[in-house]
Design an enzyme around this catalytic site. Structure first.
Site, PDB file in Angstrom:
ATOM      1  N   ASP A  38      -6.082   5.452  44.184  1.00  0.00           N
ATOM      2  CA  ASP A  38      -6.126   6.920  44.103  1.00  0.00           C
ATOM      3  C   ASP A  38      -5.111   7.677  44.963  1.00  0.00           C
ATOM      4  O   ASP A  38      -4.920   7.353  46.141  1.00  0.00           O
ATOM      5  CB  ASP A  38      -7.483   7.444  44.611  1.00  0.00           C
ATOM      6  CG  ASP A  38      -8.650   6.678  44.082  1.00  0.00           C
ATOM      7  OD1 ASP A  38      -8.480   5.819  43.222  1.00  0.00           O
ATOM      8  OD2 ASP A  38      -9.771   6.947  44.556  1.00  0.00           O
ATOM      9  N   TRP A 304      -8.973   0.971  36.200  1.00  0.00           N
ATOM     10  CA  TRP A 304      -9.573  -0.117  36.994  1.00  0.00           C
ATOM     11  C   TRP A 304      -9.744  -1.387  36.162  1.00  0.00           C
ATOM     12  O   TRP A 304      -9.512  -2.491  36.635  1.00  0.00           O
ATOM     13  CB  TRP A 304     -10.943   0.312  37.541  1.00  0.00           C
ATOM     14  CG  TRP A 304     -10.834   1.076  38.829  1.00  0.00           C
ATOM     15  CD1 TRP A 304     -11.035   2.410  39.009  1.00  0.00           C
ATOM     16  CD2 TRP A 304     -10.477   0.552  40.114  1.00  0.00           C
ATOM     17  NE1 TRP A 304     -10.831   2.746  40.321  1.00  0.00           N
ATOM     18  CE2 TRP A 304     -10.496   1.623  41.020  1.00  0.00           C
ATOM     19  CE3 TRP A 304     -10.145  -0.714  40.589  1.00  0.00           C
ATOM     20  CZ2 TRP A 304     -10.194   1.474  42.376  1.00  0.00           C
ATOM     21  CZ3 TRP A 304      -9.857  -0.868  41.941  1.00  0.00           C
ATOM     22  CH2 TRP A 304      -9.881   0.215  42.812  1.00  0.00           C
TER      23      TRP A 304
END
Ligand code: FRU
Length: 492
Positions: A38, A304
């Site tokens: 992130d 992910w």
């Protein structure tokens, strides 16, 4: 005082700070070395834009989270800075998870992040606790606040989980500091909590700003909350989404909600929700308000579920999207690459009114670091059944962008883009019907493909795994289409 863990990370990454691996993208942010996820702390500090990121320098796998650090004046050229945070205190000994930043009036930069620590319970289960902490610094070195954690289990509403309490996004409004923090509620789905502080250090729980009640996935991660074009926007990155038509896909997604915000009552009324990005590789976006008042967003250009699909020869894994300017038009959130990208356009090649009724190439239209816009319309009353724009081709490879005016669907297929992984390679999404007219802008930076349809009404981000020598662009149509093409190399 720099801790041993931070010193170790800084020493380890030192030789990669200057080195530019030719595999790296030209203007997209990557980590100095190793793994990133992130974006964090995207903020203005002393007239420059700082960006931090979730960082595990020692390998290309996720591990104990540090914060890596870069800064920029124009969102396109980035300067690497030494790692900013390492897990090195009691409150964050197992990781410094995502968070945000702002500049204090006294000139210090305040970082607020999730400190993670693990403990073995009486039942011998290892549990990971998440709490919010603060660090203060000068744009390079940060000192963790002695009062950490500043938000703890006592600050949670009833039923709020201590194990899923993370990703504070802070901002200043009307003289106070506010923070939204993601939390797992008693029903196991996500919620966004609102906190308030008068000084940025002492924080108080206000309320549950929004509860998911299983509507969009389960746990929500990385909330962001800001005003935009007269409305209020809440962005969350849910886990475990189930598909909803073509709007939301399965797995980790990003949902953007728009509505009204009553600051006095601290209440957000959601009116609409949409997907933030219709591609495969987009997660955990964060925004900043620029010095000239624009709202700019950057996201992790990854998913992910596919983060094991790595190039074994590269020394880094993970990259960010191009920073995008946000707006609201006709009720939709729109996004386009920051206007600063246009300063790096070179070698313009254009065509007007090209008839497309078969597979074709155009002289001068090719590249892997380029900004290409194609505007398509029907050539005859019969129009066309579909139009296709193929990029990153070399005979063996190619990514295909197909528009079907009959269904108003854009389909992107990167199956033949070099990936040897049995994962999703296709996405389809609706665009607004416009009688066979469509405008597709494609920004490529070696192994990334970002698509902006109809001036940013839809954006879609994809990683490409094909060799960067696969540079050809071709066009095709069933029926007859007319197109205008404008292409620039991006030279950064
Ligand atoms: C989102 C996320 C965040 C967390 C971070 C850990 O991708 O799971 O919720 O803070 O990554 O690296």
């Amino acid at each position: 005082m720099i801790s041993d863990s931070l010193l170790r990370a800084r020493t380890f990454e030192q030789k990669y700070i200057e080195f530019q691996d030719p595999k790296r993208p030209c203007f997209h942010v990557t980590g100095t070395v190793g793994w990133i996820n992130d974006p964090n702390g995207f903020s203005v500090y002393k007239g420059e834009y700082h960006l931090f990121y979730q960082y595990h320098p020692y390998s290309k796998e996720w591990g104990p989270m540090h914060w890596g650090h870069v800064k920029t004046k124009d969102f396109i050229r980035w300067e690497r800075l030494p790692a900013a945070l390492a897990p090195d205190t009691e409150a964050d000994r197992d990781g410094c998870f995502s968070g945000s930043a702002l500049e204090l009036e006294d000139g210090r930069q305040l970082l607020m992040y999730t400190g993670v620590y693990k403990e073995t319970g009486e039942d011998l289960e290892i549990r990971e606790y998440q709490r919010q902490s603060i660090a203060l610094g000068d744009g390079i070195n940060y000192v963790k606040y002695e009062g950490n954690p500043v938000l703890d289990a006592d600050d949670l509403p009833e039923g709020g989980s201590l194990y899923d309490f993370r990703d504070p996004k802070i901002w200043k409004e009307g003289g106070s500091f506010f923070a939204v923090v993601a939390n797992r509620a008693a029903d196991e789905s996500g919620s966004v909590l609102l906190f308030r502080s008068e000084d940025g250090f002492y924080w108080k729980y206000v309320k549950i700003l929004v509860s998911n009640h299983d509507e969009f996935g389960k746990m929500w991660e990385c909330p962001d909350f800001f005003s935009l074009d007269g409305e209020q926007v809440l962005v969350v990155s849910p886990q475990d989404m189930v598909p909803m038509g073509l709007e939301f896909h399965a797995g980790n997604g990003v949902v953007c909600m728009m509505g009204g915000w009553d600051r006095e009552k601290c209440s957000f009324q959601r009116e609409r929700a949409q997907s933030m990005d219709y591609g495969i590789d987009f997660y955990a976006p964060q925004t900043v308000e620029t010095i000239d008042g624009r709202r700019v967003m950057i996201a992790w250009m990854q998913n992910w579920a596919t983060s094991r699909c790595q190039d074994p020869t590269a020394d880094f894994f993970g990259m960010m999207t191009v920073p995008r300017e946000l707006g609201i038009r006709n009720g939709r959130l729109i996004q386009n690459p920051v206007r600063e990208l246009e300063n790096y356009r070179q070698n313009r090649v254009t065509y007007q009114n090209v008839l497309v009724n078969r597979q074709m190439n155009l002289a001068g239209i090719f590249g892997r670091v380029m900004d290409l816009t194609v505007q398509v319309r029907p050539a005859t009353e019969m129009g066309y059944a579909y139009f296709q724009l193929n990029v990153g081709e070399d005979g063996e490879h190619g990514a295909f962008i197909c528009y079907e005016p009959g269904s108003s669907i854009v389909k992107v297929d990167r199956t033949r883009s070099g990936g040897c992984f049995d994962i999703v390679h296709e996405r389809s999404f609706f665009v607004r019907p416009q009688e066979g007219r469509v405008k597709i802008r494609v920004v490529m930076d070696k192994n990334s493909l970002e698509i902006f349809v109809n001036d940013g009404e839809q954006a879609a981000s994809f990683l490409l795994y094909s060799p960067v020598t696969a540079q050809a662009v071709s066009f095709g149509a069933r029926g007859a289409a007319l197109m205008d093409v404008e292409k620039y190399d991006l030279v950064v």
